[in-house]
Design a protein around this motif. Sequence first.
Motif, PDB file in Angstrom:
ATOM      1  N   ARG A  40     -33.591  24.156   5.927  1.00  0.00           N
ATOM      2  CA  ARG A  40     -33.348  23.365   7.062  1.00  0.00           C
ATOM      3  C   ARG A  40     -33.398  24.256   8.226  1.00  0.00           C
ATOM      4  N   TYR A  41     -33.068  25.632   8.300  1.00  0.00           N
ATOM      5  CA  TYR A  41     -32.926  26.210   9.395  1.00  0.00           C
ATOM      6  C   TYR A  41     -34.101  27.582   9.331  1.00  0.00           C
ATOM      7  N   ARG A  42     -34.362  28.128  10.481  1.00  0.00           N
ATOM      8  CA  ARG A  42     -35.235  29.046  11.069  1.00  0.00           C
ATOM      9  C   ARG A  42     -34.513  30.097  11.734  1.00  0.00           C
ATOM     10  N   ALA A  67     -35.067  30.351   1.174  1.00  0.00           N
ATOM     11  CA  ALA A  67     -34.028  29.370   1.928  1.00  0.00           C
ATOM     12  C   ALA A  67     -34.112  29.167   3.329  1.00  0.00           C
ATOM     13  N   ILE A  68     -34.272  30.093   3.740  1.00  0.00           N
ATOM     14  CA  ILE A  68     -34.301  30.292   5.359  1.00  0.00           C
ATOM     15  C   ILE A  68     -35.837  30.776   5.826  1.00  0.00           C
ATOM     16  N   SER A  69     -36.619  29.965   6.472  1.00  0.00           N
ATOM     17  CA  SER A  69     -37.835  30.853   7.118  1.00  0.00           C
ATOM     18  C   SER A  69     -37.648  31.481   8.317  1.00  0.00           C
ATOM     19  N   VAL A 121     -32.174  28.548  14.323  1.00  0.00           N
ATOM     20  CA  VAL A 121     -32.449  27.196  14.956  1.00  0.00           C
ATOM     21  C   VAL A 121     -32.507  26.064  13.822  1.00  0.00           C
ATOM     22  N   ASP A 122     -31.938  24.847  14.080  1.00  0.00           N
ATOM     23  CA  ASP A 122     -32.055  23.504  13.017  1.00  0.00           C
ATOM     24  C   ASP A 122     -33.591  23.113  13.271  1.00  0.00           C
ATOM     25  N   VAL A 123     -34.354  23.282  12.258  1.00  0.00           N
ATOM     26  CA  VAL A 123     -35.720  22.829  12.491  1.00  0.00           C
ATOM     27  C   VAL A 123     -35.850  21.354  12.695  1.00  0.00           C
ATOM     28  N   PRO A 124     -35.077  20.283  11.749  1.00  0.00           N
ATOM     29  CA  PRO A 124     -35.394  18.902  12.100  1.00  0.00           C
ATOM     30  C   PRO A 124     -35.058  18.709  13.580  1.00  0.00           C
TER      31      PRO A 124
END
Length: 344
Positions: A40-42, A67-69, A121-124
Amino acid sequence: MSDDSGSGYVTGGEYSRDSNYITDRITADGSGGWPVEAGRYRLVVARACPWANRAVIVRRLLGLEGAISMGMCGPTHDERSWTFDLDPGGRDPVLGYERLQEAFLARFPGYDRGITVPTIVDVPSKQVVTNDFGQMTLDLSTEWTAFHREGAPDLYPEKLRDEMDEVMQRVYTEVNNGVYRCGFAGSQDAYDQAYARLFTALDWLEDRLTGQRYLMGDTITEADVRLFTTLVRFDAVYHGHFKTNRHKLTEMPVLWAYTRDLFQTPGFGDTIDFPQIKEHYYVVHADINPTQVIPAGPDTANWLTPHGREELGGSPFGDGTPPGPLAEGEEVPADHGPGGIGHR
């Protein structure tokens, strides 16, 4: 005044860091509205920045790459924001942004504080979640445990937290931020005081590490990560650019051996890009270095020389294991590591 974690200001000649961060947290129970959720998060970072370098190291040590890009800004920025100039077309491939500032404005349209790395950052929604670098890495250790790799180290052991918090606070005020107080001092008196405080702390660390391999004992912890990211930049940048020149790191025998020990540990040195580090400081801080000329030295081949710290016993990962190879696309270019000659 701009620095690599956002902004600061000088009053009475003394530099103070603007520490007004977005303090939202991503937690396992989601109680603050941001639940731990793989994919979900970057994490947005810059290799040049010591504060972001912490998050890069911790993410790698814990095995959270899946889990985290991670998005990577270039080594320089202007007054507005860090930019994604390393990516094709100058845009982050996941967020689609040219500037990290866009993630802040997406959530806070009138945001007027420092645009800093590291940021999650919240990707969605493509909105900033937090840029609170101090809490961020502790949460990666304590809230993201469901996604830690097998053999991941406990970087924030519960039984050591009280002492660790004291050590990390002193490292932050006197060393991590202390080099900036020297570099951005606006008067001779402010510089002299900052210089004395910095080297008092470095002498304390030299003593502390004489008889033990790591800051908290026999294994690495977050305290070592936090100290490492300043020490690894010391000779390349701070000694000359910030006038922290009583000694080079290479002239402080215990700290030099300690930092090389960490550098040669998987997860630490393999995140360090010396040309990007130098380009950032010497180009962005035009008030200190108006010509923006980047020094050719120092020679970094000595980072791979034997350190001898094994004689103190201990093991970096204790009962755990080192992280595996770097994730594809996250490698530091070969000529940007120890002994490399590339400037940028």
